[in-house]
Design an enzyme around this catalytic site. Structure first.
Site, mmCIF file in Angstrom:
data_model
loop_
_atom_site.group_PDB
_atom_site.id
_atom_site.type_symbol
_atom_site.label_atom_id
_atom_site.label_comp_id
_atom_site.label_asym_id
_atom_site.label_seq_id
_atom_site.Cartn_x
_atom_site.Cartn_y
_atom_site.Cartn_z
ATOM 1 N N ASP A 30 27.374 26.738 38.191
ATOM 2 C CA ASP A 30 27.861 27.962 37.700
ATOM 3 C C ASP A 30 26.727 28.724 37.683
ATOM 4 O OD1 ASP A 30 28.786 30.537 36.805
ATOM 5 O OD2 ASP A 30 30.599 29.509 36.567
ATOM 6 N N LYS A 35 27.348 29.503 30.419
ATOM 7 C CA LYS A 35 28.753 28.491 30.505
ATOM 8 C C LYS A 35 28.045 27.397 30.724
ATOM 9 C CE LYS A 35 31.930 32.026 32.290
ATOM 10 N NZ LYS A 35 32.842 32.454 33.383
ATOM 11 N N GLU A 154 45.117 26.901 44.217
ATOM 12 C CA GLU A 154 45.285 26.477 42.820
ATOM 13 C C GLU A 154 46.544 27.363 42.079
ATOM 14 O OE1 GLU A 154 44.517 23.843 40.653
ATOM 15 O OE2 GLU A 154 46.022 24.869 39.792
ATOM 16 N N ARG A 157 48.789 28.028 35.485
ATOM 17 C CA ARG A 157 49.249 29.261 34.961
ATOM 18 C C ARG A 157 47.955 29.364 33.575
ATOM 19 N NH1 ARG A 157 54.478 27.728 33.071
ATOM 20 N NH2 ARG A 157 53.357 25.901 33.110
ATOM 21 N N LYS A 229 49.710 30.604 48.914
ATOM 22 C CA LYS A 229 49.259 31.145 47.446
ATOM 23 C C LYS A 229 49.493 32.360 47.114
ATOM 24 C CE LYS A 229 47.354 31.622 43.574
ATOM 25 N NZ LYS A 229 47.598 31.073 42.436
ATOM 26 N N PHE A 274 60.636 32.863 35.128
ATOM 27 C CA PHE A 274 60.054 34.421 35.403
ATOM 28 C C PHE A 274 61.297 35.496 35.366
ATOM 29 C CE2 PHE A 274 55.544 34.115 36.320
ATOM 30 C CZ PHE A 274 55.317 32.710 36.046
ATOM 31 N N CYS A 285 45.591 37.583 37.811
ATOM 32 C CA CYS A 285 45.954 37.382 39.358
ATOM 33 C C CYS A 285 47.003 37.941 39.990
ATOM 34 C CB CYS A 285 46.627 35.777 39.136
ATOM 35 S SG CYS A 285 45.214 34.864 38.668
ATOM 36 N N LYS A 288 45.827 41.660 41.310
ATOM 37 C CA LYS A 288 45.013 41.707 42.580
ATOM 38 C C LYS A 288 45.464 40.991 43.623
ATOM 39 C CE LYS A 288 42.060 37.665 41.822
ATOM 40 N NZ LYS A 288 42.619 36.707 42.987
ATOM 41 N N ARG A 352 41.652 40.585 31.204
ATOM 42 C CA ARG A 352 41.275 41.149 32.481
ATOM 43 C C ARG A 352 42.544 41.861 32.858
ATOM 44 N NH1 ARG A 352 38.523 36.428 35.904
ATOM 45 N NH2 ARG A 352 39.881 35.193 34.829
HETATM 46 N N1 LIG Z 1 42.608 32.468 36.466
HETATM 47 C C1 LIG Z 1 43.851 31.807 36.795
HETATM 48 O O1 LIG Z 1 44.678 31.676 36.029
HETATM 49 C C2 LIG Z 1 43.748 31.370 38.402
HETATM 50 C C3 LIG Z 1 44.649 30.425 38.827
HETATM 51 C C4 LIG Z 1 44.721 29.995 40.062
HETATM 52 C C5 LIG Z 1 43.897 30.644 41.066
HETATM 53 N N2 LIG Z 1 42.771 31.504 40.576
HETATM 54 C C6 LIG Z 1 42.015 31.874 41.654
HETATM 55 O O2 LIG Z 1 40.836 31.095 41.243
HETATM 56 C C7 LIG Z 1 39.678 31.913 41.569
HETATM 57 C C8 LIG Z 1 38.822 31.932 40.335
HETATM 58 O O3 LIG Z 1 39.364 32.628 39.239
HETATM 59 P P1 LIG Z 1 38.762 32.511 37.757
HETATM 60 O O4 LIG Z 1 39.990 33.220 36.860
HETATM 61 O O5 LIG Z 1 38.618 31.075 37.530
HETATM 62 O O6 LIG Z 1 37.426 33.273 37.898
HETATM 63 P P2 LIG Z 1 36.478 33.479 36.760
HETATM 64 O O7 LIG Z 1 35.949 34.762 36.964
HETATM 65 O O8 LIG Z 1 36.916 33.004 35.484
HETATM 66 O O9 LIG Z 1 35.223 32.479 37.034
HETATM 67 C C9 LIG Z 1 34.481 32.526 38.335
HETATM 68 C C10 LIG Z 1 33.352 31.673 37.970
HETATM 69 O O10 LIG Z 1 32.360 31.728 39.225
HETATM 70 C C11 LIG Z 1 31.087 31.799 38.796
HETATM 71 N N3 LIG Z 1 30.388 32.247 40.148
HETATM 72 C C12 LIG Z 1 30.528 33.391 40.815
HETATM 73 N N4 LIG Z 1 29.925 33.293 42.167
HETATM 74 C C13 LIG Z 1 29.394 32.028 41.865
HETATM 75 C C14 LIG Z 1 28.227 31.432 42.800
HETATM 76 N N5 LIG Z 1 28.046 31.725 44.090
HETATM 77 N N6 LIG Z 1 27.675 30.119 42.360
HETATM 78 C C15 LIG Z 1 28.019 29.598 41.229
HETATM 79 N N7 LIG Z 1 28.982 30.126 40.437
HETATM 80 C C16 LIG Z 1 29.486 31.446 40.747
HETATM 81 C C17 LIG Z 1 31.032 32.901 37.665
HETATM 82 O O11 LIG Z 1 29.960 33.032 37.383
HETATM 83 C C18 LIG Z 1 32.199 32.504 37.028
HETATM 84 O O12 LIG Z 1 31.973 31.704 35.766
HETATM 85 C C19 LIG Z 1 40.057 33.334 42.321
HETATM 86 O O13 LIG Z 1 40.065 33.429 43.352
HETATM 87 C C20 LIG Z 1 41.487 33.247 41.467
HETATM 88 O O14 LIG Z 1 42.230 34.235 42.219
HETATM 89 C C21 LIG Z 1 42.828 32.025 39.457
HETATM 90 O O1 LIG Z 2 59.445 36.101 32.820
HETATM 91 C C1 LIG Z 2 57.799 36.293 32.968
HETATM 92 C C2 LIG Z 2 56.862 35.642 33.159
HETATM 93 C C3 LIG Z 2 55.579 36.189 33.355
HETATM 94 N N1 LIG Z 2 55.589 37.380 32.979
HETATM 95 C C4 LIG Z 2 54.130 38.164 33.123
HETATM 96 O O2 LIG Z 2 53.606 38.027 34.155
HETATM 97 C C5 LIG Z 2 52.282 37.930 33.992
HETATM 98 C C6 LIG Z 2 51.659 36.393 34.876
HETATM 99 O O3 LIG Z 2 52.272 35.533 33.996
HETATM 100 P P1 LIG Z 2 51.979 33.733 34.553
HETATM 101 O O4 LIG Z 2 52.334 33.955 35.846
HETATM 102 O O5 LIG Z 2 52.412 33.082 33.476
HETATM 103 O O6 LIG Z 2 50.264 33.915 34.395
HETATM 104 P P2 LIG Z 2 48.973 33.753 35.240
HETATM 105 O O7 LIG Z 2 48.198 32.717 34.484
HETATM 106 O O8 LIG Z 2 48.600 34.769 35.690
HETATM 107 O O9 LIG Z 2 49.787 32.569 36.346
HETATM 108 C C7 LIG Z 2 50.085 33.317 37.625
HETATM 109 O O10 LIG Z 2 48.879 33.454 38.553
HETATM 110 C C8 LIG Z 2 47.976 32.332 38.688
HETATM 111 C C9 LIG Z 2 46.677 33.051 39.412
HETATM 112 O O11 LIG Z 2 46.749 32.980 40.727
HETATM 113 C C10 LIG Z 2 48.845 31.214 39.412
HETATM 114 O O12 LIG Z 2 48.047 30.417 39.546
HETATM 115 C C11 LIG Z 2 50.093 30.967 38.639
HETATM 116 O O13 LIG Z 2 50.968 30.080 39.263
HETATM 117 C C12 LIG Z 2 50.773 32.154 38.506
HETATM 118 O O14 LIG Z 2 52.154 32.004 37.702
HETATM 119 C C13 LIG Z 2 51.866 37.829 32.646
HETATM 120 O O15 LIG Z 2 51.587 39.353 32.327
HETATM 121 C C14 LIG Z 2 53.206 37.562 31.925
HETATM 122 O O16 LIG Z 2 53.282 38.019 30.737
HETATM 123 C C15 LIG Z 2 56.624 38.247 32.641
HETATM 124 O O17 LIG Z 2 56.579 39.512 32.168
HETATM 125 N N2 LIG Z 2 57.876 37.754 32.591
#
Ligand SMILES: NC(=O)c1ccc[n+]([C@@H]2O[C@H](COP(=O)([O-])OP(=O)(O)OC[C@H]3O[C@@H](n4cnc5c(N)ncnc54)[C@H](O)[C@@H]3O)[C@@H](O)[C@H]2O)c1
Ligand SMILES: O=c1ccn([C@@H]2O[C@H](COP(=O)(O)OP(=O)(O)O[C@H]3O[C@H](CO)[C@@H](O)[C@H](O)[C@H]3O)[C@@H](O)[C@H]2O)c(=O)[nH]1
Length: 457
Positions: A30, A35, A154, A157, A229, A274, A285, A288, A352
């Site tokens: 990172d 971190k 990925e 949740r 996704k 859901f 997520c 965006k 966020r």
């Molecule tokens: N947050 C979730 O629940 C979730 C779930 C599934 C998929 N995703 C996807 O996964 C991806 C990451 O999401 P996140 O929430 O973990 O993001 P995040 O912002 O929490 O973490 C991203 C990390 O990447 C680092 N980074 C950025 N550019 C870099 C580089 N060039 N080299 C090294 N480090 C670098 C940043 O410093 C940061 O720590 C996104 O595309 C998101 O949509 C997120």
């Molecule tokens: O019945 C429901 C379920 C969820 N939410 C809301 O919906 C949003 C997203 O919830 P959740 O999906 O549980 O959270 P994330 O961690 O954002 O997970 C979603 O987004 C991720 C990032 O892409 C995916 O990996 C997951 O599969 C997908 O569920 C939140 O504001 C929840 O409060 C509701 O209002 N009602």
């Protein structure tokens, strides 16, 4: 096999730790020095239930470490890209972090060793090809010969990330390279066969029937994997928006949305997940990803009109909550409003793009004084919403003291467990808007509160 994971955010920190637990020596890269330092000290860089103890154990066992440099890519068999893909102002995805990671990986690849580069970040259709071309250009190596790129989105949740990563319903592997697919099959073998899971048991924070969860590994081409996704997240957003609109209809007709939702969910074609009412979906997520897939669909003349409707409906749901408060308090000018819950859902510190910033912003515009509390998300919320003139309170009861209204946005257990008799004594006017229908069972009306949920009667 040696694993490298670029990014130590909500996905990278869990993914990297998971592969260490599954038995692979893993290094997380990172660019954020804080971190990296925390991981190397055995501390979790984010709040996610169960993650801190997993990281501590893996670092102590020397199976997990972190670094700011890309040198370790040279030794790696598999390199995950798990960097952020935020929205640009027009809704399209910002790929600069992915491009930069691909470039750095390309600069450090070992020419005499086949390396698999895995896109774990949520990225638009065609990004596997983009990553491959950047790496080819930087390294002079040939895609699908010296290296290959795989799309492996990925689905974790936040708040349930450990469970979701170790017991997923599906693993999606998208690539045109049979050799890369074989590497991915070996990498996921311990997960599919649940080996090394004894070590994991002590870190699981939720009691659920994991043994019954069967994981399907589904192989496809990269573009289809990338699309799976986005359209999954968009579908879930549509589902939530639907039940939220039904809640409004219930308010008009005098029906009970909790019962309506339960009754609908008994049909396995619909399912009960859901369908939980809220002031709208939010977080890092859904907003965006729906914006990106809508923008992409419009560019190609195949507009996803249902997704567009869900986005509009979601904003109107936030507004509907404000209208409810206005109906109860009439003018909000100089009224004191306590907002409980700033994160987009409980059990995370992720603040966020939460509905709290939209709703609080509107309350302020209407002249209200706003006091807020969140068990884990206050510092990130404050950082992300520097312009909001609100009072941050260490304890929920500090936020409700003297309040004309209490608005519950996030269903943290802590709020259900509050001493509601004390809350009653502290509030000036006892109006409670529970946007999650979460406090219903507490019978707050019997305690004297003017309690409202969404779609309840
Ligand atoms: N947050 C979730 O629940 C979730 C779930 C599934 C998929 N995703 C996807 O996964 C991806 C990451 O999401 P996140 O929430 O973990 O993001 P995040 O912002 O929490 O973490 C991203 C990390 O990447 C680092 N980074 C950025 N550019 C870099 C580089 N060039 N080299 C090294 N480090 C670098 C940043 O410093 C940061 O720590 C996104 O595309 C998101 O949509 C997120
Ligand atoms: O019945 C429901 C379920 C969820 N939410 C809301 O919906 C949003 C997203 O919830 P959740 O999906 O549980 O959270 P994330 O961690 O954002 O997970 C979603 O987004 C991720 C990032 O892409 C995916 O990996 C997951 O599969 C997908 O569920 C939140 O504001 C929840 O409060 C509701 O209002 N009602």
């Amino acid at each position: 096999m040696k694993v490298v994971c670029v990014g130590s955010g909500y996905v990278g920190s869990v993914t990297g730790t998971a592969f260490a637990i599954l038995g692979f020596p893993t290094i997380i890269i990172d660019m954020d020095g804080r971190k990296v330092k925390e991981i190397n000290e055995g501390i979790s860089p984010i709040y996610e239930p169960g993650l801190a103890s997993c990281i501590e154990q893996m670092v102590n066992a020397s199976r997990l470490s972190a670094t700011q440099t890309y040198d370790c890519v040279y030794q790696a068999d598999v390199v995950f890209i798990a960097v952020g893909t935020p929205s640009k102002p027009d809704g399209a995805v910002e790929l600069k972090y992915v491009r930069s990671a691909a470039k750095s990986i390309g600069e450090h690849l070992n020419p005499s060793h086949f390396t698999v580069i895995v896109n774990k970040s949520t990225v638009p259709v065609g990004t596997s090809d983009l990553v491959a071309s950047i790496i080819e250009e930087v390294s002079g190596l040939e895609n699908n010969r010296h290296f290959a790129v795989v799309s492996n989105p990925e689905f974790l949740r936040e708040g349930y990330a450990i469970e979701d990563v170790f017991f997923p319903e599906r693993i999606i592997i998208g690539s045109g390279s049979p050799k890369a697919k074989k590497v991915m099959q070996s990498l996921y073998k311990p997960l599919l066969e649940r080996t090394n899971y004894a070590e994991l048991a002590e870190h699981l924070t939720f009691a659920s029937n994991h043994a019954a969860t069967k994981t399907v590994l589904f192989e496809t081409d990269a573009k289809s994997a990338e699309l799976i996704k986005y359209v999954s997240n968009a579908f879930l957003s549509v589902k939530i928006s639907y039940i939220n609109e039904v809640a409004r209809l219930c308010d008009s007709l005098g029906a009970n949305v909790n019962d309506v939702s339960f009754g609908m969910g008994l049909d396995t074609r619909i399912g009960n997940k859901f369908l939980q009412v809220s002031s709208g979906w939010s977080g890092s997520c859904f907003p965006k990803d729906t914006a990106e897939i809508l923008s992409e669909s419009q560019k190609y003349g195949s507009e996803l009109t249902l997704v567009k409707a869900a986005i509009d409906s979601n904003i109107s749901m936030h507004d509907y909550c404000i209208q409810k408060i206005q109906r109860s308090l009439t003018s909000l000018n100089s009224k004191n409003i306590a907002v409980l819950g700033l994160t987009f859902k409980p059990n995370t510190d992720d603040a966020r793009h939460t509905q709290a910033s939209y709703i609080i912003g509107k309350l302020l515009q209407l002249g209200a004084n706003v006091s807020v509390h969140d068990p884990k998300g206050m510092s990130m919320f404050q950082q992300m919403n520097k312009g909001l003139q609100i009072r941050y309170c260490e304890r929920p009861i500090d936020a409700v003291a003297g309040a004309d209204a209490l608005v519950l946005l996030t269903h943290w257990d802590e709020y259900r467990l509050m001493n509601w008799e004390t809350v009653y004594k502290l509030m000036k006017n006892r109006y409670v808007l529970d946007t999650r229908n979460f406090l219903k069972k507490l019978n707050l009306s019997e305690l004297g509160f003017a309690y409202e949920g969404l779609g309840l009667h």
